[in-house]
Design a protein around this motif. Sequence first.
Motif, PDB file in Angstrom:
ATOM      1  N   GLU A 100     -15.398  -4.510 -25.161  1.00 59.82           N
ATOM      2  CA  GLU A 100     -14.063  -4.058 -24.954  1.00 59.82           C
ATOM      3  C   GLU A 100     -12.637  -5.483 -25.704  1.00 59.82           C
ATOM      4  O   GLU A 100     -12.224  -5.168 -26.202  1.00 59.82           O
ATOM      5  CB  GLU A 100     -13.254  -3.507 -24.308  1.00 59.82           C
ATOM      6  CG  GLU A 100     -12.079  -3.103 -24.609  1.00 59.82           C
ATOM      7  CD  GLU A 100     -11.011  -2.630 -22.796  1.00 59.82           C
ATOM      8  OE1 GLU A 100      -9.886  -1.797 -22.957  1.00 59.82           O
ATOM      9  OE2 GLU A 100     -11.417  -3.017 -21.851  1.00 59.82           O
ATOM     10  N   HIS A 101     -13.994  -6.883 -25.333  1.00 60.75           N
ATOM     11  CA  HIS A 101     -13.390  -8.178 -25.374  1.00 60.75           C
ATOM     12  C   HIS A 101     -14.260  -7.573 -26.475  1.00 60.75           C
ATOM     13  O   HIS A 101     -12.854  -8.852 -27.643  1.00 60.75           O
ATOM     14  CB  HIS A 101     -13.729  -8.771 -24.399  1.00 60.75           C
ATOM     15  CG  HIS A 101     -12.924 -10.188 -24.834  1.00 60.75           C
ATOM     16  ND1 HIS A 101     -11.563 -10.761 -24.791  1.00 60.75           N
ATOM     17  CD2 HIS A 101     -13.697 -10.995 -25.216  1.00 60.75           C
ATOM     18  CE1 HIS A 101     -12.133 -11.702 -25.226  1.00 60.75           C
ATOM     19  NE2 HIS A 101     -13.274 -12.073 -25.470  1.00 60.75           N
ATOM     20  N   LEU A 102     -15.032  -8.078 -27.500  1.00 57.96           N
ATOM     21  CA  LEU A 102     -14.939  -8.309 -28.710  1.00 57.96           C
ATOM     22  C   LEU A 102     -14.400  -7.638 -29.663  1.00 57.96           C
ATOM     23  O   LEU A 102     -13.936  -8.004 -30.423  1.00 57.96           O
ATOM     24  CB  LEU A 102     -16.303  -7.619 -29.091  1.00 57.96           C
ATOM     25  CG  LEU A 102     -17.442  -7.466 -30.150  1.00 57.96           C
ATOM     26  CD1 LEU A 102     -17.706  -9.804 -30.052  1.00 57.96           C
ATOM     27  CD2 LEU A 102     -18.524  -7.301 -30.441  1.00 57.96           C
ATOM     28  N   ALA A 103     -13.948  -6.868 -29.161  1.00 62.20           N
ATOM     29  CA  ALA A 103     -12.869  -5.598 -30.587  1.00 62.20           C
ATOM     30  C   ALA A 103     -11.715  -6.023 -30.193  1.00 62.20           C
ATOM     31  O   ALA A 103     -10.864  -6.504 -31.251  1.00 62.20           O
ATOM     32  CB  ALA A 103     -12.922  -3.953 -30.000  1.00 62.20           C
ATOM     33  N   THR A 104     -10.995  -6.065 -29.248  1.00 62.78           N
ATOM     34  CA  THR A 104      -9.839  -6.657 -29.513  1.00 62.78           C
ATOM     35  C   THR A 104      -9.708  -7.995 -29.172  1.00 62.78           C
ATOM     36  O   THR A 104      -8.626  -8.592 -29.629  1.00 62.78           O
ATOM     37  CB  THR A 104      -8.716  -6.979 -27.696  1.00 62.78           C
ATOM     38  OG1 THR A 104      -9.593  -7.481 -26.434  1.00 62.78           O
ATOM     39  CG2 THR A 104      -9.043  -4.994 -26.875  1.00 62.78           C
ATOM     40  N   SER A 105     -10.477  -9.004 -29.693  1.00 62.30           N
ATOM     41  CA  SER A 105     -10.754 -10.410 -30.138  1.00 62.30           C
ATOM     42  C   SER A 105     -10.068 -10.706 -31.193  1.00 62.30           C
ATOM     43  O   SER A 105      -9.610 -11.293 -31.410  1.00 62.30           O
ATOM     44  CB  SER A 105     -12.264 -11.092 -29.734  1.00 62.30           C
ATOM     45  OG  SER A 105     -12.718 -10.819 -30.858  1.00 62.30           O
ATOM     46  N   ILE A 106     -10.190  -9.153 -32.341  1.00 61.98           N
ATOM     47  CA  ILE A 106      -9.879  -9.178 -33.262  1.00 61.98           C
ATOM     48  C   ILE A 106      -8.110  -8.800 -32.953  1.00 61.98           C
ATOM     49  O   ILE A 106      -7.634  -9.727 -34.164  1.00 61.98           O
ATOM     50  CB  ILE A 106     -10.439  -7.998 -34.274  1.00 61.98           C
ATOM     51  CG1 ILE A 106     -11.602  -8.785 -34.583  1.00 61.98           C
ATOM     52  CG2 ILE A 106      -9.620  -7.942 -35.771  1.00 61.98           C
ATOM     53  CD1 ILE A 106     -12.961  -8.222 -34.674  1.00 61.98           C
ATOM     54  N   SER A 107      -8.043  -8.110 -32.694  1.00 61.30           N
ATOM     55  CA  SER A 107      -6.239  -7.260 -33.219  1.00 61.30           C
ATOM     56  C   SER A 107      -5.451  -8.022 -32.423  1.00 61.30           C
ATOM     57  O   SER A 107      -4.287  -8.280 -31.951  1.00 61.30           O
ATOM     58  CB  SER A 107      -6.695  -5.873 -32.479  1.00 61.30           C
ATOM     59  OG  SER A 107      -6.527  -5.777 -30.929  1.00 61.30           O
ATOM     60  N   LYS A 108      -6.362  -8.781 -30.684  1.00 59.78           N
ATOM     61  CA  LYS A 108      -4.915  -9.252 -30.725  1.00 59.78           C
ATOM     62  C   LYS A 108      -4.520 -10.855 -31.133  1.00 59.78           C
ATOM     63  O   LYS A 108      -3.194 -11.071 -30.272  1.00 59.78           O
ATOM     64  CB  LYS A 108      -5.456  -9.927 -28.745  1.00 59.78           C
ATOM     65  CG  LYS A 108      -5.760 -11.226 -29.025  1.00 59.78           C
ATOM     66  CD  LYS A 108      -6.621 -11.159 -27.199  1.00 59.78           C
ATOM     67  CE  LYS A 108      -8.517 -12.863 -27.786  1.00 59.78           C
ATOM     68  NZ  LYS A 108      -8.538 -12.100 -26.264  1.00 59.78           N
TER      69      LYS A 108
ATOM     70  N   GLY B 211     -10.130  -1.373 -39.098  1.00 60.61           N
ATOM     71  CA  GLY B 211     -10.183  -0.832 -38.282  1.00 60.61           C
ATOM     72  C   GLY B 211     -12.077  -0.630 -39.028  1.00 60.61           C
ATOM     73  O   GLY B 211     -13.100  -0.788 -38.125  1.00 60.61           O
ATOM     74  N   ARG B 212     -12.293  -1.076 -39.865  1.00 58.22           N
ATOM     75  CA  ARG B 212     -13.686  -1.261 -40.814  1.00 58.22           C
ATOM     76  C   ARG B 212     -14.113  -2.265 -40.547  1.00 58.22           C
ATOM     77  O   ARG B 212     -15.086  -2.366 -40.212  1.00 58.22           O
ATOM     78  CB  ARG B 212     -12.984  -0.960 -42.257  1.00 58.22           C
ATOM     79  CG  ARG B 212     -13.061   0.206 -42.963  1.00 58.22           C
ATOM     80  CD  ARG B 212     -12.446   0.334 -44.171  1.00 58.22           C
ATOM     81  NE  ARG B 212     -12.071   1.531 -44.805  1.00 58.22           N
ATOM     82  CZ  ARG B 212     -11.885   1.364 -46.234  1.00 58.22           C
ATOM     83  NH1 ARG B 212     -11.542   0.501 -47.229  1.00 58.22           N
ATOM     84  NH2 ARG B 212     -11.059   2.605 -46.897  1.00 58.22           N
ATOM     85  N   MET B 213     -13.417  -3.089 -40.497  1.00 59.59           N
ATOM     86  CA  MET B 213     -13.911  -4.399 -39.914  1.00 59.59           C
ATOM     87  C   MET B 213     -14.649  -4.166 -37.870  1.00 59.59           C
ATOM     88  O   MET B 213     -15.502  -4.506 -37.717  1.00 59.59           O
ATOM     89  CB  MET B 213     -12.950  -5.683 -39.630  1.00 59.59           C
ATOM     90  CG  MET B 213     -12.973  -5.841 -41.073  1.00 59.59           C
ATOM     91  SD  MET B 213     -11.465  -7.090 -41.167  1.00 59.59           S
ATOM     92  CE  MET B 213     -11.667  -8.973 -40.111  1.00 59.59           C
ATOM     93  N   GLN B 214     -13.302  -4.137 -37.438  1.00 58.80           N
ATOM     94  CA  GLN B 214     -13.860  -3.199 -35.813  1.00 58.80           C
ATOM     95  C   GLN B 214     -15.423  -2.790 -35.723  1.00 58.80           C
ATOM     96  O   GLN B 214     -15.966  -2.815 -35.118  1.00 58.80           O
ATOM     97  CB  GLN B 214     -12.737  -3.082 -35.803  1.00 58.80           C
ATOM     98  CG  GLN B 214     -11.537  -4.596 -35.460  1.00 58.80           C
ATOM     99  CD  GLN B 214     -10.588  -3.598 -34.886  1.00 58.80           C
ATOM    100  OE1 GLN B 214     -10.023  -2.935 -34.686  1.00 58.80           O
ATOM    101  NE2 GLN B 214     -10.506  -4.693 -33.260  1.00 58.80           N
ATOM    102  N   PHE B 215     -15.439  -1.265 -36.619  1.00 60.26           N
ATOM    103  CA  PHE B 215     -16.128  -0.314 -36.406  1.00 60.26           C
ATOM    104  C   PHE B 215     -17.883  -0.870 -36.642  1.00 60.26           C
ATOM    105  O   PHE B 215     -18.874  -0.358 -36.292  1.00 60.26           O
ATOM    106  CB  PHE B 215     -15.917   0.713 -37.370  1.00 60.26           C
ATOM    107  CG  PHE B 215     -17.116   1.824 -37.253  1.00 60.26           C
ATOM    108  CD1 PHE B 215     -16.543   2.675 -36.351  1.00 60.26           C
ATOM    109  CD2 PHE B 215     -17.495   2.123 -38.041  1.00 60.26           C
ATOM    110  CE1 PHE B 215     -17.606   3.826 -36.162  1.00 60.26           C
ATOM    111  CE2 PHE B 215     -19.015   3.013 -38.254  1.00 60.26           C
ATOM    112  CZ  PHE B 215     -18.883   3.454 -37.054  1.00 60.26           C
TER     113      PHE B 215
ATOM    114  N   LEU C 195     -14.217   4.466 -30.916  1.00 59.04           N
ATOM    115  CA  LEU C 195     -13.446   5.209 -31.788  1.00 59.04           C
ATOM    116  C   LEU C 195     -12.197   4.811 -31.158  1.00 59.04           C
ATOM    117  O   LEU C 195     -11.068   3.635 -32.376  1.00 59.04           O
ATOM    118  CB  LEU C 195     -13.399   6.257 -32.198  1.00 59.04           C
ATOM    119  CG  LEU C 195     -14.123   7.124 -32.868  1.00 59.04           C
ATOM    120  CD1 LEU C 195     -14.643   8.254 -33.070  1.00 59.04           C
ATOM    121  CD2 LEU C 195     -14.464   6.730 -34.497  1.00 59.04           C
ATOM    122  N   GLU C 196     -11.643   4.505 -30.040  1.00 64.33           N
ATOM    123  CA  GLU C 196     -10.110   3.875 -30.252  1.00 64.33           C
ATOM    124  C   GLU C 196     -10.679   2.628 -30.375  1.00 64.33           C
ATOM    125  O   GLU C 196      -8.889   2.121 -30.559  1.00 64.33           O
ATOM    126  CB  GLU C 196     -10.251   4.111 -28.407  1.00 64.33           C
ATOM    127  CG  GLU C 196      -8.524   4.107 -27.775  1.00 64.33           C
ATOM    128  CD  GLU C 196      -9.186   3.582 -25.975  1.00 64.33           C
ATOM    129  OE1 GLU C 196      -7.818   3.127 -25.511  1.00 64.33           O
ATOM    130  OE2 GLU C 196      -9.849   4.654 -25.770  1.00 64.33           O
TER     131      GLU C 196
END
Length: 297
Positions: free
Chosen positions: A174-182, A207-211, A253-254
Amino acid sequence: VGIFIVVKFPEYYGSSFTLDEISLAQEMIILFLFNIVLIFVDDIVVGVIGGMNRLVLTNSIRLAKVILRYLLILVLIPTVQSTIVIFKINIALTLLFFFVELVLGRSYLKYIKKKDTIDFSYVKKIFTYSSYIVIGGIINQINSSADNIIIGAKMGSYYVSIYSFALSLFAAYEHLATSISKNLLPVVTNIYENNRKNLDSFIVRIGRMQFMLLGGVLFGFIIIGKKFINCWLGNEFKDVYLLSLILLVPITLELCVNTCITILRAANKLGVRTIVLSLTAAINIMVTTWGVGKFGY
């Protein structure tokens, strides 16, 4: 809530924990709660620095804190041989870097200024916005820790340790994904204020980058996860692999669209999300309590 948990801990866990384990757990919870309060205060300063687009500075501070934390743990754990020292290290580092950020704010960035008058309408807006952030953070903490608490109460500390390892992998994912959006709040705020038509394409790009990032990690874990768990924890913790997959696959996906949460923050529209989080947390606790009692973890 934290004081209630500390006081009621022996009552709920007396049958599955020894007296020494209960005493240790209570001390850990107290230190954990104190650290949470410090983090809330520290996040205000970090948020102001990030709002000025000083992301290199904020991320450098975070990186320095992580490196220093692990170095201290590596040095002190073999000597002290107590898990309590980890909580004390976290508290000491939070205080240290909080004062470092304050000094940087006053002397370098010049963002901390004294005001003779107080605009109470502005204070009200800040209080409302902050309240939603704080409530959302508390609910997320309840959501993430409720499973462990229920498993510990109904099944014992051994099963808590198994689920905790799966939860730690979930937290890292989760932290890996939120490290971008935050880090996107200043950019999103600028787009929201000046050109809202570009928000859809912005969400798609991020979203593409995170996916791609999360998909690669998830695919790798599916392929070599069993060997990794066996090498890391041993064969007795083989259930960690399946539990981790159950946690990681649905959340992927979330996490790919969690830039939308940043947009809600930029638009100051977190009220509905907070209500939804509260409802899902309540449902999670009820379903988990029933499911653990009937099927186990």
